[in-house]
Design a protein around this motif. Structure first.
Motif, PDB file in Angstrom:
ATOM      1  N   ARG A   1       2.548   1.713  -3.399  1.00 38.87           N
ATOM      2  CA  ARG A   1       1.669   2.206  -4.463  1.00 38.87           C
ATOM      3  C   ARG A   1       1.590   3.733  -4.459  1.00 38.87           C
ATOM      4  O   ARG A   1       1.495   4.356  -5.511  1.00 38.87           O
ATOM      5  CB  ARG A   1       0.261   1.622  -4.320  1.00 38.87           C
ATOM      6  N   VAL A   2       1.621   4.324  -3.257  1.00 32.53           N
ATOM      7  CA  VAL A   2       1.603   5.790  -3.178  1.00 32.53           C
ATOM      8  C   VAL A   2       2.988   6.346  -3.521  1.00 32.53           C
ATOM      9  O   VAL A   2       3.110   7.308  -4.293  1.00 32.53           O
ATOM     10  CB  VAL A   2       1.169   6.255  -1.766  1.00 32.53           C
ATOM     11  N   LEU A   3       4.023   5.713  -2.963  1.00 33.38           N
ATOM     12  CA  LEU A   3       5.385   6.215  -3.172  1.00 33.38           C
ATOM     13  C   LEU A   3       5.805   6.145  -4.642  1.00 33.38           C
ATOM     14  O   LEU A   3       6.550   6.995  -5.120  1.00 33.38           O
ATOM     15  CB  LEU A   3       6.374   5.432  -2.297  1.00 33.38           C
ATOM     16  N   GLU A   4       5.299   5.120  -5.361  1.00 37.92           N
ATOM     17  CA  GLU A   4       5.608   5.022  -6.803  1.00 37.92           C
ATOM     18  C   GLU A   4       5.151   6.276  -7.537  1.00 37.92           C
ATOM     19  O   GLU A   4       5.802   6.745  -8.462  1.00 37.92           O
ATOM     20  CB  GLU A   4       4.910   3.802  -7.414  1.00 37.92           C
TER      21      GLU A   4
ATOM     22  N   GLY B   1      -1.589   0.975   4.468  1.00 34.56           N
ATOM     23  CA  GLY B   1      -0.324   1.442   3.894  1.00 34.56           C
ATOM     24  C   GLY B   1      -0.538   2.674   3.028  1.00 34.56           C
ATOM     25  O   GLY B   1       0.230   3.634   3.087  1.00 34.56           O
TER      26      GLY B   1
ATOM     27  N   THR C   1      -3.369  -3.244   2.978  1.00 41.04           N
ATOM     28  CA  THR C   1      -2.931  -2.384   1.867  1.00 41.04           C
ATOM     29  C   THR C   1      -3.511  -0.983   2.023  1.00 41.04           C
ATOM     30  O   THR C   1      -2.807   0.020   1.817  1.00 41.04           O
ATOM     31  CB  THR C   1      -3.371  -3.001   0.526  1.00 41.04           C
TER      32      THR C   1
ATOM     33  N   GLY D   1       0.831  -1.207   0.000  1.00 40.58           N
ATOM     34  CA  GLY D   1       0.000   0.000   0.000  1.00 40.58           C
ATOM     35  C   GLY D   1       0.863   1.252   0.000  1.00 40.58           C
ATOM     36  O   GLY D   1       0.622   2.196  -0.775  1.00 40.58           O
ATOM     37  N   ARG D   2       1.881   1.262   0.839  1.00 41.87           N
ATOM     38  CA  ARG D   2       2.784   2.425   0.886  1.00 41.87           C
ATOM     39  C   ARG D   2       3.512   2.597  -0.448  1.00 41.87           C
ATOM     40  O   ARG D   2       3.636   3.702  -0.967  1.00 41.87           O
ATOM     41  CB  ARG D   2       3.801   2.252   2.015  1.00 41.87           C
TER      42      ARG D   2
END
Lengths: 329, 168
Positions: free
Chosen positions: A21-24, B42, B39, A18-19
């Motif tokens: 996906r945002v950081l990408e 996150g 997810t 999840g993290r």
């Protein structure tokens, strides 16, 4: 993937994915690279990067040393994220280990030339960097053994040091990848061996090394066997490059003319690796997206570092543009 | 008429069916929600503004648990378990009720798990582009279809059993 994996992998890696996906989405865009290339000054480059994840690290930077320090800090933050991502130990070791070997190589080469290793070590490995500044006898056993082997092979030879260290690095990377039970990571480790072997083969061919010498330099564990590579070794460099670009290996489809140019090899190798990593973006869950992101950020750091240091060193824009790699998008 | 099948009375078979439906749907929902919630957590850690957009995705696998509960309540209601006395159900009818509960028990168990997986992919879409939140909901909703079909099948089967084999 069995039902058990379907259930456990997303739960285990879900938070990190999840993290990621945002950081990408915060990785630098093509437009940012263009602005960095077009920037008339280093100060303008820093301004372009001020709103990116590198902005805080680059505040007040004005020298090459400042830039190096800033990007080491950015990588440090990346590895702290990796540590918090609940990935298996061997996966984290896979990323940390190259820094240990880079430090070992720096130490052995510094010894070779009777120089101090101060300023050459990077504290991003699994072993504290200061250990590599101490006596060889106090190094961890596996590094001490490599140092001794490199010495036995001819301590006055920088190439033998590099070969011994790289061989050990790839062996350890392959072992970490196997222990991780991640096919994606195993594939990545094998790809890195292939790329290292092709580089060695091309370099040996250009230098017209004997077959036996070239064979001895190749590393086992890649998808391209050493025997298969040696069958191509008799060919002149352009034909060797063509055979690699049209063969079944990871270099299939690359421009043979570029492949034959050793100065371009690192760029081509990084592009091939990024293309492999892009598979990770298609995985909804599991360790792959995290591994892909960390490798892609490492590549991004390297590219931005190249552009900033290139600007400080007065490297022309056209040269820097040719050093840019394919992006992870 | 059999008094027992595999050593169990009709009443026991009926209650077993109701319990299976509730357990299957509940376990599936719990796993599915855990999967997507990790997810989603996150994503929200890095971008708190996305909370509202990932919440529907995180809630979606919870419906299978509700379908399991509905099925259990229907069994209790249709076959007289909500009265003051224990109903008398023949073993044959009890087995039929048990079989009628299986669509929800099995389909809801697996569909909730896979819906959680699909929602993880959909959450990745939302993480990259908030404006795709509406589209992202559609994919896990497609998995939901089959849980709804299973519930419909179970309701039809149970209502026909109740009509054709009234319990005493």
């Amino acid at each position: 993937m069995g039902l058990r994996q379907v259930v456990t992998e997303p739960i285990r890696y879900g938070f990190a994915v999840g993290r990621v996906r945002v950081l990408e989405g915060r990785m630098l865009s093509g437009a940012t690279y263009e602005r960095l290339l077009d920037a008339p000054s280093f100060a303008e480059q820093i301004r372009v990067l001020s709103d990116t994840p590198y902005g805080t690290f680059l505040e007040g930077a004005s020298t090459v040393e400042d830039v190096e320090r800033a990007f080491d800090q950015a990588l440090g933050e990346l590895y702290r994220f990796l540590e918090s991502a609940n990935l298996p130990g061997p996966v984290i070791a896979f990323f940390r280990t190259p820094y240990d070997y880079a430090n070992l190589k720096a130490r052995l080469k510094a010894d070779l030339y009777g120089q101090s290793v101060d300023g050459l070590l990077v504290d991003l490995g699994a072993v504290p960097a200061e250990v590599f500044a101490g006596p060889i006898g106090s190094l961890p056993k596996r590094f001490r053994a490599i140092a001794e082997r490199a010495g036995d092979a001819g301590a006055a030879d920088e190439e033998s040091v590099s070969l011994e260290v790289d061989r050990a690095l790839h062996a350890e990377s392959l072992a970490h990848a196997a222990a991780s039970r991640s096919r994606f990571l195993e594939g990545l480790a094998a790809l890195q061996v292939d790329l290292a072997n092709v580089r060695t083969l091309l370099r040996a061919r250009v230098r017209e090394r004997k077959n036996a010498d070239a064979r001895a330099m190749l590393i086992e564990g890649g998808t391209l066997s050493a025997d298969a590579l040696m069958r191509l070794y008799r060919l002149p460099v352009p034909e060797l490059a063509s055979a690699l670009a049209s063969g079944p290996g990871p270099l299939r489809g690359v421009d043979p003319d570029e492949l034959a140019d050793l100065a371009r090899f690192d760029v081509i190798a990084d592009d091939v690796q990024v293309r492999y990593l892009k598979r990770a973006r298609r995985a909804a869950a599991g360790p792959e997206p995290v591994i892909g992101y960390v490798m892609a950020r490492k590549a991004e750091v390297m590219m931005v570092r190249t552009l900033l240091i290139g600007m400080l060193s007065g490297v022309p824009e056209a040269v820097l543009r040719r050093r840019l790699r394919e992006r992870y998008e | 008429m059999n008094e027992v099948v595999l050593g169990m009375s009709g009443t026991t078979w009926a209650l077993l069916g109701a319990a299976f439906a509730a357990i299957g749907g509940g376990i599936g929902s719990a796993i599915g929600i855990t999967t997507i919630s990790n997810t989603a957590a996150g994503i929200v850690t890095e971008d708190a503004d996305k909370f509202g957009r990932v919440l529907p995705l995180a809630a979606m696998p919870g419906t299978q648990g509700i379908y399991g509960l509905i099925t259990a309540i229907l069994v209790l209601s249709f076959f007289g378990f909500l009265g003051d006395t224990v109903p008398t159900i023949s073993a044959d009818t009890g087995v039929k009720i048990f079989l009628g509960c299986l669509p929800v028990a099995a389909v809801c168990l697996f569909s909730a798990i896979y819906q959680g997986m699909t929602a993880v992919g959909a959450a990745g879409m939302v993480a990259r582009r908030s404006e795709d939140a509406g589209k992202a909901l559609i994919f896990p909703a497609l998995v939901e279809t089959y849980a709804v079909f299973a519930l419909i099948a179970t309701i039809i089967i149970l209502s026909r059993i109740a009509a054709l084999y009234p319990v005493g």
